[in-house]
Design an enzyme around this catalytic site. Structure first.
Site, PDB file in Angstrom:
ATOM      1  N   ASN A 155       4.791  39.084 -31.252  1.00  0.00           N
ATOM      2  CA  ASN A 155       5.992  39.801 -30.817  1.00  0.00           C
ATOM      3  C   ASN A 155       5.699  41.007 -29.942  1.00  0.00           C
ATOM      4  OD1 ASN A 155       5.031  40.334 -33.595  1.00  0.00           O
ATOM      5  ND2 ASN A 155       6.390  42.099 -33.466  1.00  0.00           N
ATOM      6  N   HIS A 205      18.812  36.021 -33.693  1.00  0.00           N
ATOM      7  CA  HIS A 205      19.124  37.079 -32.719  1.00  0.00           C
ATOM      8  C   HIS A 205      18.086  37.232 -31.618  1.00  0.00           C
ATOM      9  CE1 HIS A 205      16.626  40.647 -34.162  1.00  0.00           C
ATOM     10  NE2 HIS A 205      16.492  39.831 -35.196  1.00  0.00           N
ATOM     11  N   CYS A 329      10.376  47.483 -35.098  1.00  0.00           N
ATOM     12  CA  CYS A 329      10.380  47.791 -36.524  1.00  0.00           C
ATOM     13  C   CYS A 329       9.499  48.993 -36.843  1.00  0.00           C
ATOM     14  CB  CYS A 329       9.892  46.584 -37.317  1.00  0.00           C
ATOM     15  SG  CYS A 329      10.493  45.048 -36.641  1.00  0.00           S
TER      16      CYS A 329
END
Ligand code: PLP
Length: 390
Positions: A155, A205, A329
């Site tokens: 990611n 999402h 995050c």
């Protein structure tokens, strides 16, 4: 407050596609039934769920009952790791898990949690280009290894992992293999037969579906202890009234992503390459993190030597450009990215890095504008830092 005009953080989240929103809306209002209710309104919701499951299964080339709906990528990862581990705890088999040092925290923190229950975890390091080698996984395997978890695409740096090869060597030994496909879904092939995976996590999402909904693909026969208890939903595998509008939206968003895959990927990749080439040619002492070829079509992760990444992001924000330092995050924490450290960057280099992730609606003009702002801002921040050092 200034407004975001150029959104370059699609790895963090994406806007819901208006076509997706449209198919979701009836399930908030007139088709509001609980899928577990037996009357017509409930059956209508049940039919929508069944249909969504079947449509997702078609894309994954699996059976509909192998799809378990969840609240998103985090829950799917938690369920995969804890579900398999606790099954083995009950059934008295092995206690060893193999994963990588640059997984998302949903996997890493689940693995660390399992260590408290006596599981031993080997965290395999990716190479400096951000690729996990099957040989490195093979070397980590032990006779008591029960589970291997390696993400499909990272990611932060977007590198794509050799999932098929890793799956193959796990299958040969009867070891369950999980992949976190949260960043790959909607961009890379998801055929679970070709990939050879047993468990695969997805979150809506990231591909223009709604937040708070995802699924875990669970191959029939995979040893797993279900983790959420209550009602009989999801065939007694995951209790809780299903997020019907979310699930309907996710299925349609995934279908649209795969229908439009080639066109989207080609367009985004061309913009990405323009952005990378522009940064490397216009800004001295900039380096791209992660393999240039084996990376997601939308990911740019760069280190600007001598520039504080957070300060750069604040400056980009002032110009209406949204980007991120590593994963969303961990924003707010001053810890350098564990992903960048895992591929060998120093903490200082990691703190000088930013991630720009493109999406289907970005334009060439936005990329040119971003390049101008980046070049101007990096030069300014560096001369400020030099003046301060004098
Ligand atoms: N795994 C990866 C690789 C991710 O990028 C993310 C989200 O950023 C997650 C898991 C968590 O997904 P969710 O936001 O749906 O909980």
């Amino acid at each position: 407050m200034n407004r975001t005009e150029i959104y370059l953080d699609h790895a963090a989240t994406t806007p819901v596609d208006p076509r997706v929103l449209e198919v979701m809306l009836p399930y908030f209002s007139k088709a509001y039934g609980n899928p577990s209710s037996i009357y017509a309104l409930g059956r209508e919701a049940r039919a929508a769920l069944d249909q969504a499951r079947a449509r997702i299964a078609r894309i994954l080339n699996c059976q509909a009952r192998e799809i378990v709906f969840t609240s998103g990528g985090t829950e799917s990862d938690n369920l995969a790791l804890k579900g398999v581990a606790f099954w083995h705890l009950l059934n008295g088999r092995g206690r060893h898990i193999v994963t990588t040092a640059f997984e998302h925290h949903a996997v890493l923190h689940s693995a660390e949690y399992l260590e408290r229950f006596g599981f031993e975890v080997t965290y395999v390091r990716p190479d400096p280009d951000g690729i996990v080698h099957p040989e490195a996984i093979e070397e980590a395997l032990r006779p008591d290894t029960i589970l291997v978890s390696v993400m499909y695409a990272n990611n932060e740096i977007g590198t794509i992992q050799p999932i098929r090869e890793i799956a193959r060597l796990c299958r040969k030994r009867g070891i369950t293999f999980h992949t976190d496909a949260v960043q790959a879904a909607g961009t890379l092939p998801l055929d679970v037969e070709k990939l050879g995976v047993d468990l695969l996590s997805v979150s809506a999402h990231k591909f223009y579906g709604p937040k708070g909904v995802g699924f875990l693909y669970v191959r029939s026969g995979t040893p797993i202890l279900w983790q959420q208890h209550g009602g009989a939903q999801e065939s007694n595998r995951r209790a809780g009234t299903e997020n019907v509008p979310g699930i309907v939206g996710m299925a349609y968003a995934l279908e649209l992503a795969y229908e439009e895959l080639e066109e989207r990927n080609a367009r985004i990749q061309a913009l990405r390459d323009r952005l990378i080439d522009g940064i490397l040619s216009r800004i001295p002492d900039a380096r791209l993190n992660g393999d240039r070829e084996r990376r997601l079509p939308n990911n740019v992760n760069v280190t600007f030597e001598g520039v504080d990444g957070e300060t750069l992001l604040l400056n980009l924000d002032l110009h209406g450009i949204a980007a991120s330092s590593g994963s969303a995050c961990t924003t707010g924490s001053t810890e350098p990215s564990h992903v960048l450290l895992a591929i060998g960057l120093t903490p200082e280099q990691a703190r000088s890095s930013i991630r720009l992730t493109l999406g289907k609606d970005n334009t060439p003009e936005e990329i040119e504008r971003t390049l101008d702002v980046l070049a101007e801002t990096v030069t300014r921040l560096r001369s400020l830092a030099r003046a301060r050092a004098r």
